[in-house]
Scaffold this active site. Structure first.
Site, PDB file in Angstrom:
ATOM      1  N   CYS A  89      41.717  40.298  38.960  1.00 52.61           N
ATOM      2  CA  CYS A  89      41.872  41.005  37.693  1.00 52.61           C
ATOM      3  C   CYS A  89      42.970  42.065  37.740  1.00 52.61           C
ATOM      4  O   CYS A  89      43.460  42.495  36.708  1.00 52.61           O
ATOM      5  CB  CYS A  89      40.566  41.676  37.303  1.00 52.61           C
ATOM      6  SG  CYS A  89      39.168  40.605  37.558  1.00 52.61           S
ATOM      7  N   HIS A 387      40.043  39.785  27.933  1.00 51.78           N
ATOM      8  CA  HIS A 387      40.439  40.093  29.301  1.00 51.78           C
ATOM      9  C   HIS A 387      41.192  38.907  29.894  1.00 51.78           C
ATOM     10  O   HIS A 387      40.659  38.148  30.686  1.00 51.78           O
ATOM     11  CB  HIS A 387      39.179  40.425  30.109  1.00 51.78           C
ATOM     12  CG  HIS A 387      39.424  40.803  31.535  1.00 51.78           C
ATOM     13  ND1 HIS A 387      40.656  41.229  31.997  1.00 51.78           N
ATOM     14  CD2 HIS A 387      38.583  40.844  32.604  1.00 51.78           C
ATOM     15  CE1 HIS A 387      40.563  41.482  33.292  1.00 51.78           C
ATOM     16  NE2 HIS A 387      39.306  41.258  33.692  1.00 51.78           N
ATOM     17  N   CYS A 417      38.206  47.131  37.660  1.00 49.05           N
ATOM     18  CA  CYS A 417      37.441  46.540  38.737  1.00 49.05           C
ATOM     19  C   CYS A 417      37.966  45.142  39.020  1.00 49.05           C
ATOM     20  O   CYS A 417      38.521  44.502  38.140  1.00 49.05           O
ATOM     21  CB  CYS A 417      35.951  46.498  38.387  1.00 49.05           C
ATOM     22  SG  CYS A 417      35.586  45.476  36.960  1.00 49.05           S
TER      23      CYS A 417
END
Lengths: 432, 704
Positions: A89, A387, A417
């Site tokens: 991510c 996302h 995160c």
């Protein structure tokens, strides 16, 4: 850092839910759009670029080192190198920090970074059984052998593997990302209602920001190539729901733990296509070129944590960042914390203010500092906007810089995160 | 020997063609003579069993016969002698006892391919530059060195006819598929790769299958093929070009006979063709295209243009944008809103999509091309543009405002250009602080089809800027023509009087369709009134008004045109009504116009009246063209003619407007104009330039 890194420009495509408006544009094309625009807005000619660093989690099979493909498609000259980086991510942030390192080492003067994800184009894969079947068929030499192989075929071999699903599952602890959020919810006793409230807030904040036009400066319109039904370019994110209610969110079934769980798709980030790009240079270079940077990266840190509660990564990386640069929450005017899950955001809020957590996990005597949720994700987060993994790192840094500038504030913290148990934190300052 | 070098090795003779001091190899007398000598040498060397011919030029085997020699041949007999010489040498070459191989690693065209056909084997490499073709018909002649004889033997009569008549070269891959090439070898290892073929005895000469050969002897074969191909040729050439028909005739009459007779017929056909002026005209136009490069002033700076800003993303802006992205430049559209920008994007995108459909580019290439377009509504990013072209509506005040705004946003090096068809570049330049870097670039619509671009420097434009823009236009595969700033510039200044004249003639009651037919019978691709409908009457009227304002009486616009446009909204094709009524199914003359304008329509037009109409349409242009030369609007008659052919579709077989005038003769032109001035209107009064020419008894092309 010996010198601040100037963000000369930052733009992103609209974020569109998987399978919607951007679905026809794969990552090697999607990344070109903000990359070209970022260069134009930074007034940098393609031949002035020294390096291209692109974050991407799901690289298209046809475009290995997608960063290089994007660079060439964007008109960056052939002699300029390009690399694709991957930190799940945080891939978009990894592009920023890798660029910062190269700039500070004097290896480059101008670097264009990007983060791109086309989740719509994640492939469906054949399983290992089908792959072995094909291999054996290929190796078979005589017709008899071929027949024997063909006879071994079973319908179950056709069962597909979703690259997306396996990509979002941690191979070390075997948990899918949503289950790590459940872990945090139970660790900090975060109720379903609290989570839904946060998700609801995210949607309303994003919708209001869109209405007010706050996001327009960071978005570059995308023109659909074909099969376009409307005569308008794609101008806005299609995730946020202005009419979202808590009641509607409460009706959803828990998705990751159907019996005891609290995390629903409504309180999780959306699966989305999108790309962002930022042009970086040393502060002195920007000054010499007479540019007015969007802002500066003044520090960053990555830290690891338990993969089973990967969502708490920001606590660890921010702790490291604060220690490294002698900062505290008092030095933060505005904060972006990526909303992988509402439970994870709220878990971080609790951990940041918890002395107990600091003692147990950070080897520190005092808490990191309370997060003022009124100054957290003020224009909504990934629960509303989506996302698109690698693009998110780029988005939260640029959106933080734009918002600091709009509010005439100075210092911001962008943290995220990372699946696999990590956190990334960037300390930024707004441009003059 | 200078062009041919031979290296002997074992049983092989490797011949390399490399004409010194030339970019490409061409077959002229000297190369033929050298080849003749080489044949003597090879005849005296019985040890040589294989002769392999290659070119040392990059991307070219032999580009064809030396057209300059063809051009300078003064009589049909001269041409026939040149043809005979080539035929004779090629026959000797074909009769060599050693096996001959043409190893083609680039363009083998015309005489170059005919030479290859005279070899025992034609071998191509897999290089992209390989092209094989007989483009002679494009120059108004037919293949003369055995092309019409040896090609049918190799690939069959019908494919050979199609190949020769179309004049279009084929790729190496296609040549192999159609049997024109016997083998394909690796470009990187040409000779070694060929040796393997030879040593493994795999190199075999290809010929049409037995059935195909037998078919050509069937009694009705010739008449069927003739009917079929003839009608196809007439359809595309409208019968104006005799060469393709002649090629068809020669092949059909000779394919069953001997080579000797065939070659004689081939030669005689060319002799007949060059007796008419068409080949000379077409060859002159070919050289005029080359002369475009000579206009480019020698500039000192060499700006390369990578980033182009286009203001006004309409249909025109989109077309201009497409042209740039198609040649690798990045384009940034600027317009008032994102949906306006989307119009330009869509216009360019649609042209790209056509390319995908026609398999000119792949879907992926199309995607990459589209990604070269960006947009802004605030001039953001214009600081790094190398060239900015504005294509906003044709209003002086608006254009000046836009240009001044552009100047505030771009850096000092950037070139600023306007795309205008009618407004004065000098007037526009007054709004700029630095007019040296400003000029007009006039594109013709539709941009992706029209090869001509008018470059209009203002009085202050720096030659460097003109040079940079011309170089860019040439690199982007269009023909720039430098034109002095004047109302209408060159092409519109010549073409609009022709349209205007057609309207005058219409107002005298002549039938719409007849007027247009007279023009198309002359060879114009479209009649003047149909053209006006295509362009749009409002746009035509606007340009005409500018011309009338600039040149006065001789460009007087009929008052009724204004009525038709403003009151009746007859705008041409886009509104469905103009000089024609346009429906989705058909287009018919708008006969109600005569009543609307209270004119009596004449239904019968006598041949002599038709002639007057033709002369009125053409001579009004000739008169204006003479003025353009007088005022030095354009540098030479060659360039003017090229501009007419490329910008208006003026029939190439006429050689251009001034070639036509020369063919009529200066006295014929002046006399006719004087007559028309007395009978029709003073606008026909021959200009002083023409009168001086008549007095000195000269022509536009003096030397011809």
């Amino acid at each position: 850092m010996t010198e601040r890194i100037a963000v000369a420009s930052g733009v992103r495509t609209p974020f569109c839910k998987m399978g919607t408006q951007l679905a026809a544009i794969d990552a090697d094309q999607l990344g070109v759009i903000p990359l070209r625009e970022a260069l134009l807005q930074a007034k940098i000619r393609p031949n002035e670029v020294d390096d291209v660093i692109v974050g991407c989690c799901g690289q298209p099979a046809h475009a290995a080192n997608v960063g290089r493909v994007i660079a060439l498609n964007a008109g960056i000259p052939e002699h300029v190198p390009a690399v694709t980086v991957h930190r799940n991510c945080a891939s978009g942030m990894e592009a920023l920090s890798t660029a910062a390192q190269r700039l500070l080492l004097g290896e480059a003067d101008i670097i264009v970074t990007a983060g791109v994800e086309s989740m719509s184009n994640y492939p469906l894969l054949f399983g290992p059984a089908m792959k072995r079947f094909f291999e054996r068929l290929y190796m078979a030499k005589t017709p008899a052998q071929r027949l024997a192989v063909l006879a071994s075929f079973r319908l179950r071999h056709l069962a597909p593997v979703m690259a997306l699903q396996v990509g979002l599952t941690d191979p070390t602890c075997g948990l899918i990302m949503g289950q790590t959020a459940e872990n945090i919810a139970s660790l900090f006793n975060i109720s379903r209602l609290e989570q839904d409230e946060w998700a609801n807030t995210s949607h309303h904040r994003a919708a209001q920001a869109m209405d007010a036009g706050y996001l327009n400066t960071e978005i570059v319109p995308v023109y659909p190539d074909q099969n376009h039904t409307s005569n308008e370019p794609i101008m806005a994110d299609n995730g946020p729901r202005a009419n979202q209610t808590i009641e509607a969110l409460q009706k959803l079934k828990p998705y990751f733990d159907r019996r005891f769980g609290t995390v629903t798709v409504g309180s999780s980030s959306q699966l989305t296509d999108g790309a962002g790009a930022m042009v970086l240079m040393r502060e002195s270079t920007a000054k010499a070129r007479g540019l007015r940077p969007l802002g500066y990266i003044s520090g960053y840190a990555y830290a690891g944590c338990d993969p089973k509660t990967m969502g708490l990564g920001p606590v660890f990386s921010t702790h490291k960042l604060f220690k490294k640069y002698r900062l505290s929450m008092a030095d933060v005017d505005l904060m972006e914390l990526n909303e992988a899950f509402a439970a994870q955001v709220l878990g971080n809020v609790r951990a940041f203010e918890s002395e107990q957590f600091a003692r147990d996990h950070l080897n520190d005597t005092t808490a990191l500092g309370a997060i003022d949720t009124d100054r957290l994700n003020v224009n909504g987060g990934a629960i509303a906007l989506g996302h698109p993994l690698a693009a998110t790192g780029q988005r939260i840094v640029m959106t933080l810089l734009y918002e600091l500038r709009r509010r005439d504030q100075r210092r911001g913290l962008a943290t995220l995160c990372i699946g696999g148990g990590q956190g990334a934190s960037f300390y930024v300052e707004a441009g003059e | 020997m200078t062009a041919l070098t031979v290296v002997y090795k074992d049983a092989f003779a490797y011949v390399t063609i490399d004409q010194p001091g030339e970019a490409v190899n061409t077959f002229g007398r000297s190369l033929l003579d050298e080849l003749d000598q080489l044949i003597n040498t090879l005849d005296a060397a019985p040890a040589v069993q294989w002769v392999v011919v290659e070119s040392a030029k990059k991307g070219v085997f032999i580009a064809g016969a030396d057209i300059r020699e063809l051009q300078s041949a003064t009589s049909a007999d001269d041409v026939a002698a040149l043809i005979s010489r080539g035929q004779e040498v090629f026959n000797r070459w074909a009769a060599l006892s050693a096996k001959t191989v043409a190893l083609i690693n680039g363009a083998a065209l015309g005489g170059g391919l005919e030479f290859a056909l005279a070899c025992d084997y034609v071998v191509v490499t897999n290089a992209d530059t390989v092209r094989l073709g007989l483009p002679e018909v494009n120059l108004g002649i037919i293949p003369g060195w055995g092309g019409t004889q040896r090609l049918p033997k190799r690939i069959g009569v019908l494919p050979a006819i199609q190949h020769i008549v179309s004049g279009k070269p084929v790729s190496g891959k296609r040549a192999l598929a159609m049997g024109l090439a016997d083998a394909m070898v690796s470009a990187a290892f040409g000779q070694a790769s060929l040796n393997q073929w030879i040593q493994s005895k795999q190199l075999k000469r290809r010929c049409p299958s037995r059935w195909v050969r037998v078919m050509t002897y069937l009694p009705f074969f010739n008449s069927i093929v003739r009917r079929m191909v003839r009608s196809a040729i007439i359809k595309t050439t409208k019968g104006m070009y005799p060469a393709p028909l002649m090629a068809l005739d020669v092949v059909l009459k000779t394919h069953r006979g001997s080579l000797r007779d065939g070659l004689i017929r081939e030669r005689d056909a060319i002799k007949a063709l060059v007796a008419a002026p068409i080949p000379q005209y077409l060859i002159a136009l070919f050289f005029a295209q080359e002369s475009v490069k000579k206009q480019v002033p020698s500039g000192i700076t060499q700006r390369s243009i990578h980033q182009v800003g286009v203001i006004g993303a309409g249909l025109m802006g989109g077309g201009i944008g497409w042209w740039f992205i198609n040649h690798g430049q990045a384009v940034r559209f600027m317009d008032m809103s994102w949906s306006m920008i989307y119009k330009g994007y869509s216009a360019a995108s649609a042209i790209i999509q056509k390319g995908v459909k026609r398999k000119k580019i792949t879907a992926r290439e199309a995607m990459v091309m589209r990604r070269r377009m960006t947009g802004t509504v605030t001039y953001l990013g214009f600081e790094i543009m190398d060239l900015v072209i504005e294509a906003v509506p044709e209003k002086m005040a608006l254009k000046q405002e836009v240009l001044a705004t552009i100047e505030r946003h771009v850096d000092e090096q950037a070139i600023i250009a306007t795309n205008t068809s009618s407004l004065s570049i000098d007037d526009m330049a007054t709004c700029l602080k630095n007019p040296q870097r400003f000029l007009g670039i006039h594109f013709f619509s539709p941009v992706h089809k029209m090869p001509l671009v008018e470059i209009i420097p203002s009085e202050q434009t720096s030659p460097d800027v003109v040079a940079d823009v011309c170089r860019m236009v040439i690199a982007n595969k269009k023909f720039p023509i430098i034109v002095k700033n004047c109302p209408g510039f060159l092409v519109n200044r010549l073409l609009l009087p022709y349209v205007n004249e057609a309207i005058h003639i219409l107002l005298e009651g002549y039938p719409i369709a007849k007027i247009d037919r007279i023009a198309t019978a002359f060879g114009m691709p479209i009649g003047p009134l149909a053209l006006a409908d295509e362009v749009g009457l409002d746009i035509g009227l606007h340009v005409l008004t500018v011309l009338e304002a600039g040149y006065g009486d001789r460009m007087m616009v009929p008052k009724v045109l204004d009525q038709l446009v403003t009151a009746d909204r007859f705008l041409g094709k886009k509104s469905g009504m103009g000089f024609y009524i346009h429906t989705s199914k058909k287009t018919v003359p708008h006969d109600a116009l005569y009543d609307r304008l209270s004119i009596n329509q004449k239904h019968r037009v006598s041949p002599s009246e038709s002639e007057v109409i033709r002369d009125r349409l053409l001579l009004i242009m000739v008169n204006e063209a003479a003025r353009c030369l007088d005022e030095k609007v354009v540098a030479s008659p060659q360039l003017l003619d090229m501009a007419m052919v490329m910008g208006t579709g003026f029939p190439p077989f006429r050689g251009g407007l001034l070639r036509y005038a020369d063919a009529v003769g200066i006295h014929g032109i002046v006399d006719r104009l004087t007559q028309l001035a007395q009978r029709v209107h003073t606008r026909f009064a021959p200009c002083s330039y023409l009168q001086t020419m008549a007095k000195d008894n000269t022509l536009f092309y003096r030397k011809d």
